[in-house]
Design an enzyme around this catalytic site. Structure first.
Site, PDB file in Angstrom:
ATOM      1  N   HIS A  61       2.421  13.159  -1.406  1.00 16.73           N
ATOM      2  CA  HIS A  61       2.465  12.567  -2.184  1.00 16.73           C
ATOM      3  C   HIS A  61       1.446  12.960  -3.571  1.00 16.73           C
ATOM      4  O   HIS A  61       0.933  11.795  -4.012  1.00 16.73           O
ATOM      5  CB  HIS A  61       2.288  10.925  -1.843  1.00 16.73           C
ATOM      6  CG  HIS A  61       3.313  10.425  -0.969  1.00 16.73           C
ATOM      7  ND1 HIS A  61       4.810  10.762  -0.986  1.00 16.73           N
ATOM      8  CD2 HIS A  61       3.207   9.636   0.220  1.00 16.73           C
ATOM      9  CE1 HIS A  61       5.164  10.180  -0.065  1.00 16.73           C
ATOM     10  NE2 HIS A  61       4.489   9.564   0.585  1.00 16.73           N
ATOM     11  N   GLU A  71      12.669   5.666  -0.455  1.00 17.44           N
ATOM     12  CA  GLU A  71      11.830   6.463  -1.609  1.00 17.44           C
ATOM     13  C   GLU A  71      12.890   7.528  -1.978  1.00 17.44           C
ATOM     14  O   GLU A  71      13.342   8.466  -1.649  1.00 17.44           O
ATOM     15  CB  GLU A  71      10.958   7.519  -0.846  1.00 17.44           C
ATOM     16  CG  GLU A  71       9.817   6.206  -0.060  1.00 17.44           C
ATOM     17  CD  GLU A  71       9.109   7.087   0.745  1.00 17.44           C
ATOM     18  OE1 GLU A  71       8.279   7.904   0.441  1.00 17.44           O
ATOM     19  OE2 GLU A  71       9.003   6.973   2.028  1.00 17.44           O
ATOM     20  N   ARG A  88       6.301  15.851   0.786  1.00 19.90           N
ATOM     21  CA  ARG A  88       5.348  17.010   1.006  1.00 19.90           C
ATOM     22  C   ARG A  88       5.686  18.389   0.375  1.00 19.90           C
ATOM     23  O   ARG A  88       6.877  18.697   0.050  1.00 19.90           O
ATOM     24  CB  ARG A  88       5.440  17.078   2.684  1.00 19.90           C
ATOM     25  CG  ARG A  88       5.004  15.973   3.304  1.00 19.90           C
ATOM     26  CD  ARG A  88       5.559  15.960   4.812  1.00 19.90           C
ATOM     27  NE  ARG A  88       4.867  14.860   5.560  1.00 19.90           N
ATOM     28  CZ  ARG A  88       5.381  13.510   5.543  1.00 19.90           C
ATOM     29  NH1 ARG A  88       6.335  13.286   4.771  1.00 19.90           N
ATOM     30  NH2 ARG A  88       4.853  12.683   6.167  1.00 19.90           N
ATOM     31  N   ASP A  91      11.919   8.973   9.417  1.00 23.79           N
ATOM     32  CA  ASP A  91      11.202   9.504   8.334  1.00 23.79           C
ATOM     33  C   ASP A  91      11.633  10.612   7.716  1.00 23.79           C
ATOM     34  O   ASP A  91      10.995  11.559   7.990  1.00 23.79           O
ATOM     35  CB  ASP A  91       9.573   9.612   8.960  1.00 23.79           C
ATOM     36  CG  ASP A  91       8.670   9.997   7.804  1.00 23.79           C
ATOM     37  OD1 ASP A  91       9.115   9.960   6.550  1.00 23.79           O
ATOM     38  OD2 ASP A  91       7.618  10.451   7.953  1.00 23.79           O
ATOM     39  N   HIS A 143       6.875   3.515  -3.487  1.00 25.30           N
ATOM     40  CA  HIS A 143       6.862   3.404  -1.847  1.00 25.30           C
ATOM     41  C   HIS A 143       6.815   2.027  -1.517  1.00 25.30           C
ATOM     42  O   HIS A 143       5.818   1.656  -0.524  1.00 25.30           O
ATOM     43  CB  HIS A 143       5.619   4.374  -1.565  1.00 25.30           C
ATOM     44  CG  HIS A 143       5.286   5.097   0.013  1.00 25.30           C
ATOM     45  ND1 HIS A 143       5.483   4.192   0.821  1.00 25.30           N
ATOM     46  CD2 HIS A 143       5.536   6.532   0.282  1.00 25.30           C
ATOM     47  CE1 HIS A 143       5.510   5.067   1.965  1.00 25.30           C
ATOM     48  NE2 HIS A 143       5.686   6.282   1.336  1.00 25.30           N
TER      49      HIS A 143
END
Length: 339
Positions: free
Chosen positions: A104, A317, A79, A250, A178
């Site tokens: 992304h 990631e 982000r 996350d 991803h």
């Protein structure tokens, strides 16, 4: 060995091809020219073949996918707050596509590109190069940037992903892959019992929209202390406010082994399946690693009639930290012109 087959046709008539890289051990990976998607990663085991990444059967499902299953993402993975940043005393506004922020790369990121393909090697270490040109102003980002990504499957069952880029103007660049991994098999249910460890003694806490506060916090005494091999479910069961923000894991982990001058990928962590006895080590040259446990999945149709639910996969990631263009004390994602 490399095989290829037609996977589908885009609305503009452009063909999407699936390339399959196969090594001597019988391990194979499927790569799509759409989004450079890692669609399948199949391993022969004593329990039969295990496909350890989540994905779809059809092109149409990938075209409507909002979860980036297996895709190459960019220009900026993760982000950018409010879709704006300053570079060389100039403010840039990029596409916002999640909660008022850029995620992304914006609404049409690298995951939506049809990539050009060149087969580099078809021997024991099959290798494939995917290439795109993202123009100056694409999604609001400065500079025309040539991007090449090389997928290589080695004899020792390593999947290597190398990213190369060159721009004609200073820009920010933060690519990643991803893939959602489930080492018990993509259709085997939750990964909560997978064991993971990361070489990360700190992480970047966020606000409720997953934007870093700017703090680099110690993992000690938090569910983000993954320095020892432990089940994912321990972190997911925590009442820590950060876990509640993400409805699970996350978060960006700050990798201890990172050096701005390193010339190779360093060890970052391990994931071990609870059932299939598969172990995956992760190496990267990037400073951060977003650990994401597919917290939002609900009744998602997947490959071979699978139905994916929350926590059915885990993403590793590798990346620059989220919102790094607005956080000068984070490792810099700036790519200088002609470098």
């Amino acid at each position: 060995m490399i095989k290829s087959r037609h996977f589908g046709t885009l609305a503009n008539g452009q063909e999407v091809t699936q390339y399959t890289l196969i090594n001597k051990q019988g391990v194979s990976v499927d790569i799509l020219t759409l989004g450079g998607i890692l669609r399948r990663f199949q391993l022969p085991t004593s329990q039969g073949n295990k496909d350890i990444v989540l994905g779809f059967d059809t092109l149409e499902e990938y075209l409507t996918d909002g979860s980036y299953l297996g895709a190459l993402v960019g220009r900026y993975a993760n982000r950018i707050a409010q879709g704006k940043f300053s570079l060389n005393d100039q403010e840039f506004r990029v596409e916002v596509n999640q909660a008022g922020n850029c995620l992304h790369g914006g609404k049409v990121g690298f995951n939506a590109y049809p990539w050009n393909v060149e087969v580099l090697a078809e021997n024991e270490t099959p290798s494939l190069k995917l290439s795109i040109l993202s123009w100056d102003g694409d999604q609001g980002f400065p500079g025309s940037i040539q991007v090449d990504v090389i997928y290589t499957l080695t004899e020792n069952n390593t999947l290597r992903i190398e990213y190369f880029a060159k721009t004609d103007k200073d820009t920010v660049f933060n690519p990643t892959n991803h893939a959602y991994f489930n080492l018990n098999g993509h259709n085997s249910g939750s990964v909560k019992d997978h064991l993971i460890s990361l070489v990360a003694s700190s992480y970047t806490p966020t606000n409720e929209n997953a934007i870093p506060t700017g703090e680099i916090a110690s993992v000690k005494g938090t569910p983000f202390d993954l320095t020892e091999l432990s089940p994912i479910k321990i972190a997911l069961a925590s009442s820590h406010p950060q876990i509640k923000y993400g409805n699970g894991l996350d978060h960006n982990m700050c990798l201890d082994n990172f050096s701005p001058i390193q010339t190779k990928a360093n060890f970052a962590g391990t994931c071990v399946s609870d059932e299939a006895q598969i172990k995956m080590d992760v190496f990267t040259s990037m400073p951060g690693m977003q650990i994401f446990t597919a917290n939002h999945f609900k009744d998602m149709p997947g490959k071979s009639a699978a139905i994916y639910q929350a926590n059915q996969g885990v993403c590793f990631e590798s990346q620059f930290y989220p919102d790094s263009p607005n956080q000068p004390h984070f490792p810099s994602p700036i790519l200088k012109a002609n470098e």
